[in-house]
Design an enzyme around this catalytic site. Sequence first.
Site, PDB file in Angstrom:
ATOM      1  N   GLU B 209      39.166  40.736  33.740  1.00 35.22           N
ATOM      2  CA  GLU B 209      37.698  40.807  33.711  1.00 35.22           C
ATOM      3  C   GLU B 209      37.202  42.199  34.136  1.00 35.22           C
ATOM      4  O   GLU B 209      37.609  42.719  35.166  1.00 35.22           O
ATOM      5  CB  GLU B 209      37.115  39.743  34.649  1.00 35.22           C
ATOM      6  CG  GLU B 209      35.602  39.647  34.609  1.00 35.22           C
ATOM      7  CD  GLU B 209      35.117  38.495  35.473  1.00 35.22           C
ATOM      8  OE1 GLU B 209      35.248  37.339  35.045  1.00 35.22           O
ATOM      9  OE2 GLU B 209      34.636  38.749  36.592  1.00 35.22           O
ATOM     10  N   PRO B 380      37.245  35.330  42.908  1.00 37.06           N
ATOM     11  CA  PRO B 380      36.658  35.262  41.567  1.00 37.06           C
ATOM     12  C   PRO B 380      35.777  34.033  41.425  1.00 37.06           C
ATOM     13  O   PRO B 380      36.085  32.971  41.965  1.00 37.06           O
ATOM     14  CB  PRO B 380      37.898  35.158  40.663  1.00 37.06           C
ATOM     15  CG  PRO B 380      38.974  34.610  41.518  1.00 37.06           C
ATOM     16  CD  PRO B 380      38.680  35.036  42.923  1.00 37.06           C
ATOM     17  N   HIS B 406      39.585  30.619  47.695  1.00 40.83           N
ATOM     18  CA  HIS B 406      40.240  31.436  46.669  1.00 40.83           C
ATOM     19  C   HIS B 406      39.428  31.554  45.391  1.00 40.83           C
ATOM     20  O   HIS B 406      39.821  32.275  44.477  1.00 40.83           O
ATOM     21  CB  HIS B 406      41.625  30.879  46.330  1.00 40.83           C
ATOM     22  CG  HIS B 406      41.646  29.780  45.304  1.00 40.83           C
ATOM     23  ND1 HIS B 406      40.859  28.658  45.390  1.00 40.83           N
ATOM     24  CD2 HIS B 406      42.364  29.637  44.167  1.00 40.83           C
ATOM     25  CE1 HIS B 406      41.101  27.871  44.346  1.00 40.83           C
ATOM     26  NE2 HIS B 406      41.991  28.439  43.591  1.00 40.83           N
ATOM     27  N   GLY B 407      38.320  30.850  45.282  1.00 44.32           N
ATOM     28  CA  GLY B 407      37.523  30.941  44.057  1.00 44.32           C
ATOM     29  C   GLY B 407      36.343  29.999  44.147  1.00 44.32           C
ATOM     30  O   GLY B 407      35.947  29.587  45.237  1.00 44.32           O
ATOM     31  N   GLY B 409      36.174  27.001  42.404  1.00 41.39           N
ATOM     32  CA  GLY B 409      36.604  25.605  42.334  1.00 41.39           C
ATOM     33  C   GLY B 409      35.930  24.904  41.169  1.00 41.39           C
ATOM     34  O   GLY B 409      34.733  25.088  40.910  1.00 41.39           O
ATOM     35  N   LYS B 483      40.457  35.980  28.141  1.00 40.68           N
ATOM     36  CA  LYS B 483      41.069  34.786  28.731  1.00 40.68           C
ATOM     37  C   LYS B 483      42.158  34.266  27.804  1.00 40.68           C
ATOM     38  O   LYS B 483      42.211  34.600  26.628  1.00 40.68           O
ATOM     39  CB  LYS B 483      40.006  33.702  28.939  1.00 40.68           C
ATOM     40  CG  LYS B 483      39.008  34.051  30.040  1.00 40.68           C
ATOM     41  CD  LYS B 483      38.071  32.918  30.345  1.00 40.68           C
ATOM     42  CE  LYS B 483      38.637  31.929  31.310  1.00 40.68           C
ATOM     43  NZ  LYS B 483      38.402  32.226  32.708  1.00 40.68           N
TER      44      LYS B 483
END
Lengths: 142, 484
Positions: B209, B380, B406-407, B409, B483
């Site tokens: 990204e 992220p 960590h993100g 979710g 992606k």
Amino acid sequence: MSRKTEKGWRFLDHIADIRMEASGRDLTELFLHAAEGLTELLGAGEHLAAEKEVELALEAGSAEELLVDWLREIHFANTTRGLVLARAHIQQISDTSLKARLLFAVRPPEEAPDIDIKGVTYHGLVVEKTDRRYLARVIFDI
Amino acid sequence: MSRSRPFKLVQIDDVRWEIPKTGGMRVPGLIFANAELLRGVQNDDSADQVYNVAHLPGIVGRSLAMPDVHSGYGFPIGGVAAFDLDEGVISPGGVGYDINCGVRLALTALDRDQVVPHIKGLVDALFAHVPTGLGSRGGIRLNRKEMAAVLTKGAAWAIEQGMGEESDLDRIENHGRITGADPGVISDRAYERGKDQLGTLGSGNHFVEIGFIEEIFDEETARQWGIFPNQVTLMIHTGSRGFGHQVCDDFLARMVKGAAKMGIELPDRQLACARLGTDLADEYLAAMSSAANFAFANRQIMMHLVRTTWEKTMKLSPRELQFRLLYDVCHNIAKFETHEVDGESRKLCVHRKGATRAFPKNHPELAPAYRITGQPVLIPGDMGRASYVLAGDPGSMKETFGSACHGAGREMSRHEALRRTKGRAIERELQDQRQVYPRAAGRKTLREEFPNAYKDVGLVVDVVQRAGLARKIARIRPIGVTKG
């Protein structure tokens, strides 16, 4: 919350993965239906000519663990060599062991599925016998 | 509680919910969430999984869930658990299938306005040159001896091949190498799955990204890290690919079979584990470390591919692009770390599954550059809204064994995401409504990964900051993404 099929398996919704429910009159049919369901996700192969034959013998501590080992064999052949299951013949099966002959076909790249099945998990794993049928639930990691 | 459960969820304050010790729990559970995020916890299995993990032998402190927690298998995603070295266990399910799945963030000297006019060409070039997608291959193909070097050396192996700078290693968790790796314990199947996947992104939620710094919250730390407003950034999210999955598969199967023999009762087979100090535990740790090093090398190679493609596409010299790694974090890993428990310093085996290490300033394991600020914690979000850069704060050492989220979710399943986006052109929506140019290998990927499939990452990092685990440094807004 399910995609019903007339076959011996269906997919149920799961937040991050795919949950499959399979059924059969006996363990042989249950395992064959579970294999068909996984193969549907990997790119169905029954219309393809079988090119590779594998003799399989598995032993496990329970029917649940045996089912995971069985599905992992099918998944591994797919993820490393692009093979999809064309036919399977289960020659012997019990709660803890299985002997089978698997016939694999090579999947054409244009028939690659959208979903990347990364593994077969033990999470929420069930194999149970009701009055008349065997039922299994298994979650695939995607 | 919206469903019947064998435990209570007790509110401690605005961002903490405890599962008091009950039944066979060896320790209490603690979930970090505000009222909105808690609704997601109440509607999935993640609290049950926090409860289950609390039953494992030798667990220390509390069974923890970060604010991005959601259902995993066995352990929740967003779970942290630490184990005593004598009484405790190691669990492949507590690490996750994608061993050392992680994120790295690189900074450039470019301003947003310099890149936006080129974003389509740049993303298209990255999509063409960085192997992406379902079972993506075409990476670096190695023989067993060369692969053994990757598994032992991690990111340093890629740097030896000319892919990066020696100084990058100071900007990678554990200097890009987990010690104790042993290629000799890796199965033939794992080698086969990983043989041509080094230098590939994979599918699902993995991404490359391009974004820019939209807002800075901590100017001093941002300045020390070389972050400035509108600066263009590069984030990579990937892990150990099929190699790590096979390692996890191999050892889960062995531990499922071995748990009963060891007298370990499991509420869920996916919690299969081995007692630390046993041969099986040692083998798993050696294999896990090997897979973690594969992932470190993978992200180092990916960053090199991105940098060279970027320079070529925009006709920039390395000096003009000034591509520089800020940090690389693991979020699926188990490590031996020293933490204070009840006033005593103890070496523990810390499992982080969908959680990021968030060591604060002065932590001895950090490189000097981050010892004065705390380590970068890279969070992220989704591909339409934002990602965050945080810095570890002291609260993480007091409550979460040095961990944070960590993100964002997932908010909804992939099926649900496909249902919600039926008939919608997500690619067009991202471009028109959010000014993000996306490319994806899978036909359904953009719909499965559309922004609202995820929780609002802003809410998640807000809870992390209010809990004192990490502080916000900057927010990144995406402008282009590839992606799988």
